[in-house]
Design a protein around this motif. Sequence first.
Motif, PDB file in Angstrom:
ATOM      1  N   SER A  42      -2.285   7.426   2.990  1.00  0.00           N
ATOM      2  CA  SER A  42      -2.523   8.785   3.006  1.00  0.00           C
ATOM      3  C   SER A  42      -3.064   8.845   4.705  1.00  0.00           C
ATOM      4  O   SER A  42      -2.705   9.770   5.356  1.00  0.00           O
ATOM      5  CB  SER A  42      -3.771   9.060   2.380  1.00  0.00           C
ATOM      6  N   VAL A  43      -3.998   7.974   5.222  1.00  0.00           N
ATOM      7  CA  VAL A  43      -4.526   8.279   6.559  1.00  0.00           C
ATOM      8  C   VAL A  43      -3.396   7.569   7.588  1.00  0.00           C
ATOM      9  O   VAL A  43      -3.901   7.728   8.778  1.00  0.00           O
ATOM     10  CB  VAL A  43      -5.893   7.318   6.533  1.00  0.00           C
ATOM     11  N   ARG A  44      -2.721   6.684   7.067  1.00  0.00           N
ATOM     12  CA  ARG A  44      -1.732   6.210   7.967  1.00  0.00           C
ATOM     13  C   ARG A  44      -2.284   5.277   9.017  1.00  0.00           C
ATOM     14  O   ARG A  44      -1.759   5.214  10.255  1.00  0.00           O
ATOM     15  CB  ARG A  44      -0.834   7.482   8.712  1.00  0.00           C
ATOM     16  N   PHE A  45      -3.085   4.646   8.746  1.00  0.00           N
ATOM     17  CA  PHE A  45      -3.569   3.454   9.721  1.00  0.00           C
ATOM     18  C   PHE A  45      -4.230   2.383   8.689  1.00  0.00           C
ATOM     19  O   PHE A  45      -4.401   2.657   7.389  1.00  0.00           O
ATOM     20  CB  PHE A  45      -4.450   3.633  10.610  1.00  0.00           C
ATOM     21  N   THR A  46      -4.162   0.994   9.029  1.00  0.00           N
ATOM     22  CA  THR A  46      -4.447  -0.087   8.380  1.00  0.00           C
ATOM     23  C   THR A  46      -6.256  -0.034   8.322  1.00  0.00           C
ATOM     24  O   THR A  46      -6.767   0.157   9.260  1.00  0.00           O
ATOM     25  CB  THR A  46      -4.052  -1.343   8.938  1.00  0.00           C
ATOM     26  N   LEU A  47      -6.576  -0.310   7.095  1.00  0.00           N
ATOM     27  CA  LEU A  47      -8.007  -0.381   6.865  1.00  0.00           C
ATOM     28  C   LEU A  47      -8.745  -1.772   6.881  1.00  0.00           C
ATOM     29  O   LEU A  47      -9.853  -1.879   7.334  1.00  0.00           O
ATOM     30  CB  LEU A  47      -8.443   0.547   5.225  1.00  0.00           C
ATOM     31  N   PHE A  48      -7.806  -2.687   6.300  1.00  0.00           N
ATOM     32  CA  PHE A  48      -8.471  -4.065   6.179  1.00  0.00           C
ATOM     33  C   PHE A  48      -7.331  -5.177   6.416  1.00  0.00           C
ATOM     34  O   PHE A  48      -6.167  -4.658   6.345  1.00  0.00           O
ATOM     35  CB  PHE A  48      -8.873  -4.285   4.624  1.00  0.00           C
ATOM     36  N   ASP A  49      -7.857  -6.141   7.140  1.00  0.00           N
ATOM     37  CA  ASP A  49      -6.851  -7.396   7.435  1.00  0.00           C
ATOM     38  C   ASP A  49      -7.505  -8.392   6.465  1.00  0.00           C
ATOM     39  O   ASP A  49      -8.787  -8.377   6.297  1.00  0.00           O
ATOM     40  CB  ASP A  49      -6.979  -7.639   8.937  1.00  0.00           C
ATOM     41  N   ARG A  50      -6.414  -9.059   6.134  1.00  0.00           N
ATOM     42  CA  ARG A  50      -6.812 -10.203   5.299  1.00  0.00           C
ATOM     43  C   ARG A  50      -6.712 -11.600   6.333  1.00  0.00           C
ATOM     44  O   ARG A  50      -5.956 -11.816   6.724  1.00  0.00           O
ATOM     45  CB  ARG A  50      -6.023 -10.613   4.253  1.00  0.00           C
ATOM     46  N   ILE A  51      -8.156 -11.981   6.513  1.00  0.00           N
ATOM     47  CA  ILE A  51      -8.391 -13.263   7.318  1.00  0.00           C
ATOM     48  C   ILE A  51      -9.065 -14.234   6.525  1.00  0.00           C
ATOM     49  O   ILE A  51     -10.231 -14.243   6.102  1.00  0.00           O
ATOM     50  CB  ILE A  51      -9.156 -12.788   8.707  1.00  0.00           C
ATOM     51  N   ARG A  52      -8.307 -15.507   6.640  1.00  0.00           N
ATOM     52  CA  ARG A  52      -8.944 -16.450   5.555  1.00  0.00           C
ATOM     53  C   ARG A  52      -9.278 -16.273   4.236  1.00  0.00           C
ATOM     54  O   ARG A  52     -10.104 -16.634   3.868  1.00  0.00           O
ATOM     55  CB  ARG A  52      -9.831 -17.285   6.643  1.00  0.00           C
ATOM     56  N   GLY A  53      -8.324 -15.400   3.703  1.00  0.00           N
ATOM     57  CA  GLY A  53      -8.773 -15.051   2.356  1.00  0.00           C
ATOM     58  C   GLY A  53      -9.651 -13.930   2.067  1.00  0.00           C
ATOM     59  O   GLY A  53      -9.890 -13.661   1.123  1.00  0.00           O
ATOM     60  N   ARG A  54     -10.523 -13.303   3.029  1.00  0.00           N
ATOM     61  CA  ARG A  54     -11.205 -12.664   3.108  1.00  0.00           C
ATOM     62  C   ARG A  54     -10.739 -11.071   3.756  1.00  0.00           C
ATOM     63  O   ARG A  54     -10.101 -11.032   4.596  1.00  0.00           O
ATOM     64  CB  ARG A  54     -12.520 -12.626   3.985  1.00  0.00           C
ATOM     65  N   LEU A  55     -11.347 -10.016   3.236  1.00  0.00           N
ATOM     66  CA  LEU A  55     -10.742  -8.536   3.714  1.00  0.00           C
ATOM     67  C   LEU A  55     -11.781  -8.320   5.015  1.00  0.00           C
ATOM     68  O   LEU A  55     -12.955  -8.424   4.669  1.00  0.00           O
ATOM     69  CB  LEU A  55     -10.639  -7.697   2.772  1.00  0.00           C
ATOM     70  N   VAL A  56     -11.146  -7.998   6.161  1.00  0.00           N
ATOM     71  CA  VAL A  56     -11.979  -7.761   7.228  1.00  0.00           C
ATOM     72  C   VAL A  56     -11.802  -6.335   7.456  1.00  0.00           C
ATOM     73  O   VAL A  56     -10.411  -5.870   7.612  1.00  0.00           O
ATOM     74  CB  VAL A  56     -11.811  -8.672   8.252  1.00  0.00           C
ATOM     75  N   ALA A  57     -12.617  -5.261   7.676  1.00  0.00           N
ATOM     76  CA  ALA A  57     -12.328  -4.055   8.231  1.00  0.00           C
ATOM     77  C   ALA A  57     -11.942  -3.920   9.421  1.00  0.00           C
ATOM     78  O   ALA A  57     -12.322  -4.692  10.409  1.00  0.00           O
ATOM     79  CB  ALA A  57     -13.726  -3.289   7.864  1.00  0.00           C
ATOM     80  N   THR A  58     -10.808  -3.056   9.628  1.00  0.00           N
ATOM     81  CA  THR A  58     -10.400  -2.752  10.951  1.00  0.00           C
ATOM     82  C   THR A  58     -11.075  -1.820  12.014  1.00  0.00           C
ATOM     83  O   THR A  58     -12.083  -1.303  11.421  1.00  0.00           O
ATOM     84  CB  THR A  58      -8.875  -2.328  11.251  1.00  0.00           C
TER      85      THR A  58
END
Length: 291
Positions: A42-58
């Motif tokens: 809906s917002v058309r941008f990434t909210l979270f990246d998965r880094i080393r198995g964890r979700l990290v907010a962009t």
Amino acid sequence: MKYRQVEAFHALMISGSTVRAAEIMGITQPAVSRLIADLEHSVRFTLFDRIRGRLVATPEARLFFREVDESFRGLDRLRAAAAGIRDYGEGTLRIGCFAAGSVSLVPAAIRAFRAKHPDIRLTFHVKSSADIRNGIVDGQYDIGLAADEIDNSGIDSQVFCSYAGVIAMPKDHPLAGHKVITPTDLADIALLGLVAEDRARQRLDALLGAEGINPNYALETPNSATICALAEDGNAVGLVNPMVTGHYAGRNVVFRPFEPNVIFRSLLLYPANVQKSRLIREFSGILLAQR
């Protein structure tokens, strides 16, 4: 963008994991992941990246969260406001009272109420019974206490109390030696009278008239407390509402029963056809307990 998607984003941001976010929302972890994916679409941008198995907010997610968190704070304020309105109306209580009830009874109820609810703002006006009734009709007061001579139309009312009147007099008055005062005792005695429209005054005059006594009123007043104060310092006597007598304990005024009884009747008044808030119901209960 749907509210449930934003709610999942907020829960994930404050909890740090989809597992805890799911617990907060009472749904499954896959459901949280789907809501986040739908929100990203809906917002058309990434909210979270998965880094080393964890979700990290962009960085974009952190910027977006500022607005979302402020909105949720606003919702919390709305929920608190709704709870306050549900429980206590607008957080204020406006009380109108006739003079007899204002001497000790209503102040005692106010003290008891404020001990339980120190943050509730109160207003307390002492006026004639007719003015209290009109104030209820006009929305100036949430609850009123008045004598029974008022016009009952346009209000809701209930009987508050009925008390037999007593005769106030100086301690050294000749009638002070009587255990009970009767109409014949008041013949040729200087009287302090309530105003002619007062129903208790009318009842007294009827009893005196039945005995052929023409009352000798030296002064008339709408207030029983005024009669007590004048009786204390003069040589006249007067019929008063016993609601005021406790204030004069130990002073130079005494009170004797009058027979036949002259009843002072008072009413609790409320706006007509309006459901009482918890605040009004609670104060009414405290007031009734003070009788």
